[in-house]
Design a protein around this motif. Sequence first.
Motif, PDB file in Angstrom:
ATOM      1  N   ALA A  62      -6.307   1.902  -1.714  1.00  0.00           N
ATOM      2  CA  ALA A  62      -4.900   2.290  -1.637  1.00  0.00           C
ATOM      3  C   ALA A  62      -4.097   1.293  -0.815  1.00  0.00           C
ATOM      4  O   ALA A  62      -2.966   0.932  -1.181  1.00  0.00           O
ATOM      5  CB  ALA A  62      -4.785   3.685  -1.033  1.00  0.00           C
ATOM      6  N   TRP A 162      -2.577  10.335   2.103  1.00  0.00           N
ATOM      7  CA  TRP A 162      -3.548   9.844   1.122  1.00  0.00           C
ATOM      8  C   TRP A 162      -4.795  10.701   1.198  1.00  0.00           C
ATOM      9  O   TRP A 162      -5.273  11.050   2.278  1.00  0.00           O
ATOM     10  CB  TRP A 162      -3.927   8.380   1.407  1.00  0.00           C
ATOM     11  N   SER A 283       0.642   6.287  -3.683  1.00  0.00           N
ATOM     12  CA  SER A 283       0.056   7.583  -3.333  1.00  0.00           C
ATOM     13  C   SER A 283      -0.350   8.364  -4.578  1.00  0.00           C
ATOM     14  O   SER A 283      -1.417   8.988  -4.600  1.00  0.00           O
ATOM     15  CB  SER A 283       1.040   8.389  -2.490  1.00  0.00           C
ATOM     16  N   ASN A 287      -4.342   9.013  -4.852  1.00  0.00           N
ATOM     17  CA  ASN A 287      -4.870  10.366  -4.742  1.00  0.00           C
ATOM     18  C   ASN A 287      -5.651  10.769  -5.993  1.00  0.00           C
ATOM     19  O   ASN A 287      -6.669  11.464  -5.908  1.00  0.00           O
ATOM     20  CB  ASN A 287      -3.736  11.350  -4.459  1.00  0.00           C
TER      21      ASN A 287
END
Length: 353
Positions: A62, A162, A283, A287
């Motif tokens: 991420a 996250w 995000s 996720n």
Amino acid sequence: MRPLFGTLLMLVTGMAAALVIGFYPAFLTSTDAEDDEQQGFHDKIVIQFSHVVAENTPKGLAAQDFARRVEEKAGGRIKVEVFPNGVLYNETNEVDALMNGDIQMIAPAVSNISERVPAWQLFDLPYAFLSEAAVDEAFHGEIGRLLNAKLEEKHMVGLAFWKNGFKHMTSNRGPIIHPEDLFGQRIRVLPSRVIEAQFSLVGASVYPIPFNNTYQAMESGAVDGGENTVSNIHSKKFYQVQKHMTLTAHAYLGYAVLVNEAFWKGLPPREQSLIREALGETSVWANRNAQEMNESQLQELEQYEGIRIHRQTPEERTEWMKAMEPLYDQFEGILGKELMDKVRALQNKYGGG
């Protein structure tokens, strides 16, 4: 006398003209209003982003995705420098480093925030969130809003949540089926009063060892076990030094993406908006990716002969929830009744009541 006067007059006139001509651009621009959003545009904005996990974990991936999106959206005007694996700061000092302005951005596990903002211990309550949907509602709803507001008191700004995944128990001492199976075990934990109380409740000893030292501690026998997500167990190869794993899904490991308040407020509004946009896109992707990684890596772990994996039954889950219930009364005074009531409401909504 007249020639001398004439000469002086010519010199004075010439100097005046030179002054006017030399500073003419300044006279033109001095009346313009300064555009706050344009300040610093000629200087590249550098955001140093420190985190403690490997690059191939949900958080590591991420962070890389966020850095790429920011640079693309800003046309290179903003650069995010990512420092993984705790090369700059570890769990014990990353939050202080952010508060002091030594680093601009971090994404600590929520447990690490709780040392400075006690209300964040809420996420460590065992069986507080019983599904991914419950986690989403907590992170992105009223609970997340209330917790983010408390960050401002410590000069931090919360920008995003996250996911990593639900935590599970591992051990070298034997299967962990019932709460009493943890009695006498030495467990590596994140620094959190809730987590420490959770294991103390069942007679285990806790060791808040930095994440990147955990493998060695398990291998040497300094600790018997720990609680981790599938992706962390997989990426750090804990399965090589742990014999038993129980899919307890007793707590959720998530990360708060935080930025230093002074640094954030010093950015022009347009740059803040750009960063938020990039972070929002990251995000959503991150996720979803975290959930997929945990599912696929669990399948890989199930094929590994060195570790036995037990899936917790509904009856065993109820047993664990009842054993951990005293923690809710114990920490209500610290977390606040408002937050605790919202957690209980989520438990009831998603199957805990």
